[in-house]
Design an enzyme around this catalytic site. Structure first.
Site, PDB file in Angstrom:
ATOM      1  N   PRO A  89      21.593 -27.057  52.902  1.00  0.00           N
ATOM      2  CG  PRO A  89      22.814 -26.095  51.169  1.00  0.00           C
ATOM      3  CD  PRO A  89      22.903 -27.114  52.251  1.00  0.00           C
ATOM      4  CD  GLU A 116      29.967 -30.564  45.881  1.00  0.00           C
ATOM      5  OE1 GLU A 116      28.884 -30.528  45.262  1.00  0.00           O
ATOM      6  OE2 GLU A 116      30.795 -29.627  45.860  1.00  0.00           O
ATOM      7  NE  ARG A 154      14.836 -13.200  70.690  1.00  0.00           N
ATOM      8  CZ  ARG A 154      13.562 -12.818  70.673  1.00  0.00           C
ATOM      9  NH1 ARG A 154      12.616 -13.642  70.251  1.00  0.00           N
ATOM     10  NH2 ARG A 154      13.218 -11.607  71.077  1.00  0.00           N
ATOM     11  CG  ASP A 169       9.516 -11.673  69.297  1.00  0.00           C
ATOM     12  OD1 ASP A 169       9.369 -10.523  69.714  1.00  0.00           O
ATOM     13  OD2 ASP A 169      10.385 -12.456  69.718  1.00  0.00           O
TER      14      ASP A 169
END
Length: 245
Positions: A89, A116, A154, A169
């Site tokens: 994160p 953790e 991709r 895209d």
């Protein structure tokens, strides 16, 4: 491209990596996807990969030895370009631009954490990148790895049926993608815009650009701050802004 995933749950990847575009990319030899259980590199008889944090606190922390050993087992050619990516994160938020950057590499190694957190020496002395999917926390890095691998693969040559499929895209141009329509021309009274049936490719491209600008302004206006805009684009946006006042 060679992509290696270091995970405690390699079985999670079977369905995703053996389906659709990722499966076809492997069949075309455009990518090799390799998933390893880094528990196998723990170096202790109990295959322990985590331990209590020094200084106390809640949760367990991933030990450095298994991950260092696992990465070193993969990198026999020190001349090969490689990116060692920690999924967490705290990392840089993933974007289409990051996917395009990573698609130019020869070798990617993704580390999927649990518990953790990581021993800080992994961050300081092993990895090259930290990447996050967004400002939220997942149970582990596996889902993030699947997402990033799909986004990167991709973009490799010959993976998509049409080489231009990804070039327009959403986010590739800095804007959201324009609307799409297909047959039938009319469905339940809803018709395809006339310009798309005109055969005038210049007018079609003009319409698509305008729609892309309109959709971005309505849904993700912050993208316009960094998008490369022509004078005509700016004029279109001024008209849109005036219209919505």
């Amino acid at each position: 491209m060679n992509i290696h995933i270091l995970s405690l749950f390699p079985e999670m990847f079977a369905g995703v990596f053996n389906t659709s575009i990722l499966k076809k990319a492997q069949e075309k030899n455009e990518v090799v996807l390799n998933v390893l259980n880094f528990r196998d590199f723990s170096g202790n008889k109990h295959h322990q990969v985590d331990d209590y944090p020094y200084g106390g606190g809640a949760g367990m922390v991933l030990k450095p030895e298994p991950l260092f050993n696992a990465v070193e087992s993969l990198t026999t050619n020190t001349e090969q370009k490689r990116r060692i990516i920690l999924l967490c994160p705290q990392g840089e938020r993933f974007s289409q631009q990051k996917a395009e950057e990573l698609s130019q590499e020869e070798e990617l190694i993704f580390i999927c954490g649990h518990y953790e957190g990581y021993d800080e020496r992994i961050r300081e002395h092993l990895i090259t990148d930290e990447i996050s999917l967004g400002d939220f926390v997942l149970t582990g890095g596996e889902l993030a790895a699947m997402t990033i691998v799909d986004s990167v693969v991709r973009l490799l040559p010959n993976v998509l049926g049409n080489a231009e499929s990804h070039e327009k895209d959403s986010f590739s141009t800095g804007l959201l993608e324009h609307p799409h329509y297909t047959r039938p021309v009319e469905y339940r009274g809803y018709k395809v815009p006339d310009v798309l049936l005109s055969g005038n490719h210049a007018e079609i491209e003009k319409w698509r650009r305008e729609q892309s600008l309109k959709r971005t302004a309505e849904r993700r206006p912050e993208l316009l701050e960094t998008a490369e805009l022509t004078d005509r684009d700016k004029q279109v946006l001024r008209v849109l802004k005036s219209y919505h006042k």
